[in-house]
Design a protein around this motif. Structure first.
Motif, PDB file in Angstrom:
ATOM      1  N   LEU A  39       5.780   3.464  -7.734  1.00 39.61           N
ATOM      2  CA  LEU A  39       6.268   4.606  -7.060  1.00 39.61           C
ATOM      3  C   LEU A  39       6.574   5.779  -7.964  1.00 39.61           C
ATOM      4  CD1 LEU A  39       8.617   2.848  -4.470  1.00 39.61           C
ATOM      5  CD2 LEU A  39       6.374   4.000  -4.059  1.00 39.61           C
ATOM      6  N   PRO A  40       6.130   7.011  -7.840  1.00 32.96           N
ATOM      7  CA  PRO A  40       6.400   8.159  -8.687  1.00 32.96           C
ATOM      8  C   PRO A  40       8.154   8.566  -8.672  1.00 32.96           C
ATOM      9  CG  PRO A  40       5.647   8.974  -6.731  1.00 32.96           C
ATOM     10  CD  PRO A  40       5.173   7.530  -6.537  1.00 32.96           C
ATOM     11  N   ALA A  41       8.390   9.121  -9.924  1.00 40.36           N
ATOM     12  CA  ALA A  41       9.830   9.482  -9.941  1.00 40.36           C
ATOM     13  C   ALA A  41       9.957  10.738  -9.188  1.00 40.36           C
ATOM     14  CB  ALA A  41      10.246   9.445 -11.182  1.00 40.36           C
ATOM     15  N   ASP A  42       8.852  11.600  -9.016  1.00 48.04           N
ATOM     16  CA  ASP A  42       9.191  12.797  -8.717  1.00 48.04           C
ATOM     17  C   ASP A  42       8.231  13.290  -7.607  1.00 48.04           C
ATOM     18  OD1 ASP A  42       6.806  12.817  -9.901  1.00 48.04           O
ATOM     19  OD2 ASP A  42       7.143  14.495 -11.602  1.00 48.04           O
ATOM     20  N   GLU A  43       7.830  12.498  -6.934  1.00 48.24           N
ATOM     21  CA  GLU A  43       7.131  12.828  -5.553  1.00 48.24           C
ATOM     22  C   GLU A  43       7.306  11.924  -4.528  1.00 48.24           C
ATOM     23  OE1 GLU A  43       2.492  13.000  -6.318  1.00 48.24           O
ATOM     24  OE2 GLU A  43       3.101  13.451  -8.556  1.00 48.24           O
ATOM     25  N   CYS A  44       7.107  12.321  -3.168  1.00 48.66           N
ATOM     26  CA  CYS A  44       7.282  11.499  -2.050  1.00 48.66           C
ATOM     27  C   CYS A  44       6.215  10.585  -1.741  1.00 48.66           C
ATOM     28  CB  CYS A  44       7.635  12.379  -0.797  1.00 48.66           C
ATOM     29  SG  CYS A  44       9.118  13.429  -1.108  1.00 48.66           S
ATOM     30  N   GLN A  52      -3.713  15.833   5.215  1.00 49.87           N
ATOM     31  CA  GLN A  52      -4.342  14.343   5.621  1.00 49.87           C
ATOM     32  C   GLN A  52      -3.544  13.260   4.932  1.00 49.87           C
ATOM     33  OE1 GLN A  52      -8.312  13.625   4.635  1.00 49.87           O
ATOM     34  NE2 GLN A  52      -8.410  12.136   6.377  1.00 49.87           N
ATOM     35  N   VAL A  53      -3.050  12.249   5.406  1.00 49.99           N
ATOM     36  CA  VAL A  53      -2.409  11.032   4.872  1.00 49.99           C
ATOM     37  C   VAL A  53      -3.719  10.278   4.388  1.00 49.99           C
ATOM     38  CG1 VAL A  53      -1.060   8.980   5.183  1.00 49.99           C
ATOM     39  CG2 VAL A  53      -0.434  11.020   6.494  1.00 49.99           C
ATOM     40  N   VAL A  54      -3.453   9.939   2.884  1.00 44.25           N
ATOM     41  CA  VAL A  54      -4.739   9.092   2.096  1.00 44.25           C
ATOM     42  C   VAL A  54      -3.758   8.041   1.353  1.00 44.25           C
ATOM     43  CG1 VAL A  54      -5.996  10.940   1.851  1.00 44.25           C
ATOM     44  CG2 VAL A  54      -4.387  10.685   0.146  1.00 44.25           C
ATOM     45  N   ILE A  55      -4.625   7.017   0.899  1.00 45.41           N
ATOM     46  CA  ILE A  55      -4.152   5.760   0.174  1.00 45.41           C
ATOM     47  C   ILE A  55      -3.764   6.556  -1.265  1.00 45.41           C
ATOM     48  CG2 ILE A  55      -4.776   3.669  -1.076  1.00 45.41           C
ATOM     49  CD1 ILE A  55      -4.497   3.358   1.914  1.00 45.41           C
ATOM     50  N   ASP A  56      -2.686   6.132  -1.805  1.00 45.04           N
ATOM     51  CA  ASP A  56      -2.301   6.466  -2.952  1.00 45.04           C
ATOM     52  C   ASP A  56      -2.615   5.279  -4.143  1.00 45.04           C
ATOM     53  OD1 ASP A  56      -1.084   7.734  -5.470  1.00 45.04           O
ATOM     54  OD2 ASP A  56       0.735   6.634  -5.129  1.00 45.04           O
ATOM     55  N   LYS A  57      -1.976   4.219  -3.794  1.00 43.65           N
ATOM     56  CA  LYS A  57      -2.308   2.884  -4.618  1.00 43.65           C
ATOM     57  C   LYS A  57      -2.209   1.528  -3.488  1.00 43.65           C
ATOM     58  CE  LYS A  57      -0.138   4.864  -8.752  1.00 43.65           C
ATOM     59  NZ  LYS A  57       1.110   4.708  -9.534  1.00 43.65           N
ATOM     60  N   SER A  58      -2.688   0.649  -3.975  1.00 35.50           N
ATOM     61  CA  SER A  58      -2.653  -0.552  -3.361  1.00 35.50           C
ATOM     62  C   SER A  58      -2.059  -1.987  -4.473  1.00 35.50           C
ATOM     63  CB  SER A  58      -3.780  -0.940  -2.403  1.00 35.50           C
ATOM     64  OG  SER A  58      -4.768  -1.195  -3.303  1.00 35.50           O
ATOM     65  N   GLY A  59      -1.300  -2.752  -3.934  1.00 34.05           N
ATOM     66  CA  GLY A  59      -1.265  -3.948  -4.867  1.00 34.05           C
ATOM     67  C   GLY A  59      -1.852  -5.228  -4.170  1.00 34.05           C
ATOM     68  N   GLY A  60      -2.631  -6.042  -5.147  1.00 27.64           N
ATOM     69  CA  GLY A  60      -2.960  -7.335  -4.715  1.00 27.64           C
ATOM     70  C   GLY A  60      -1.996  -8.372  -3.940  1.00 27.64           C
ATOM     71  N   ILE A  95       0.824  -1.192   0.280  1.00 31.46           N
ATOM     72  CA  ILE A  95      -0.107   0.095   0.160  1.00 31.46           C
ATOM     73  C   ILE A  95       0.967   1.352  -0.115  1.00 31.46           C
ATOM     74  CG2 ILE A  95      -1.956   1.273   1.087  1.00 31.46           C
ATOM     75  CD1 ILE A  95      -2.460  -1.310   2.900  1.00 31.46           C
ATOM     76  N   THR A  96       0.703   2.228  -0.857  1.00 32.47           N
ATOM     77  CA  THR A  96       1.305   3.400  -0.721  1.00 32.47           C
ATOM     78  C   THR A  96       0.345   4.527  -0.468  1.00 32.47           C
ATOM     79  OG1 THR A  96       0.891   3.857  -3.157  1.00 32.47           O
ATOM     80  CG2 THR A  96       2.856   2.636  -2.662  1.00 32.47           C
ATOM     81  N   PHE A  97       0.835   5.452   0.337  1.00 33.92           N
ATOM     82  CA  PHE A  97       0.159   6.495   0.834  1.00 33.92           C
ATOM     83  C   PHE A  97       0.909   7.858   0.465  1.00 33.92           C
ATOM     84  CE2 PHE A  97       0.616   3.176   4.078  1.00 33.92           C
ATOM     85  CZ  PHE A  97      -0.695   2.763   4.400  1.00 33.92           C
ATOM     86  N   LYS A  98      -0.010   8.894   0.225  1.00 39.34           N
ATOM     87  CA  LYS A  98       0.675  10.287   0.076  1.00 39.34           C
ATOM     88  C   LYS A  98      -0.160  11.245   0.964  1.00 39.34           C
ATOM     89  CE  LYS A  98      -2.607  11.255  -3.756  1.00 39.34           C
ATOM     90  NZ  LYS A  98      -3.029  11.862  -4.996  1.00 39.34           N
ATOM     91  N   ILE A  99       0.488  12.244   0.978  1.00 38.68           N
ATOM     92  CA  ILE A  99       0.007  13.488   2.016  1.00 38.68           C
ATOM     93  C   ILE A  99      -1.023  14.436   0.763  1.00 38.68           C
ATOM     94  CG2 ILE A  99       0.414  15.650   3.190  1.00 38.68           C
ATOM     95  CD1 ILE A  99       3.034  13.999   4.045  1.00 38.68           C
ATOM     96  N   SER A 100      -2.044  14.644   1.046  1.00 33.67           N
ATOM     97  CA  SER A 100      -3.138  15.379   0.259  1.00 33.67           C
ATOM     98  C   SER A 100      -3.758  16.532   1.366  1.00 33.67           C
ATOM     99  CB  SER A 100      -4.094  14.492  -0.437  1.00 33.67           C
ATOM    100  OG  SER A 100      -4.976  15.171  -1.207  1.00 33.67           O
ATOM    101  N   GLY A 101      -3.244  17.641   1.043  1.00 31.03           N
ATOM    102  CA  GLY A 101      -3.662  18.719   1.733  1.00 31.03           C
ATOM    103  C   GLY A 101      -3.139  18.529   3.322  1.00 31.03           C
TER     104      GLY A 101
END
Length: 85
Positions: free
Chosen positions: A51-56, A31-39, A23-29
């Motif tokens: 994982l993005p090349a230009d974002e944490c 709040q920490v939210v789900i970015d992506k998840s893999g089965g 599960i990947t998480f990102k900061i939006s505003g």
């Protein structure tokens, strides 16, 4: 900083039910939210490709391995993904 309830729910599903490989998480505003998840059949390569090349991002990855004694084990890793300008 607030953590969205879905983050907690999905992490518990990864930990207890093994419903996800990562599960990947990102900061939006503010709040920490789900970015992506893999089965559960996803690989480490699938995880790194997500994982993005230009974002944490923050992530958890459920790593399966076999010990020297031939025992199947699993460890959950917390990963901080950073990039530099």
């Amino acid at each position: 900083m607030a953590v969205d309830d879905e983050c907690k729910t999905k992490f518990q599903d990864l930990k207890a039910k093994r419903s996800y490989r990562f599960i990947t998480f990102k900061i939006s505003g503010q709040q920490v939210v789900i970015d992506k998840s893999g089965g559960p059949r996803e690989t480490y390569q699938d995880f790194t490709n997500s994982l993005p090349a230009d974002e944490c991002r923050y992530a958890v990855f459920d790593f399966d391995f076999t010990t020297d004694e031939n025992c199947q084990k699993s460890k959950i890793f917390f990963i901080a993904w950073y990039f530099y300008y």
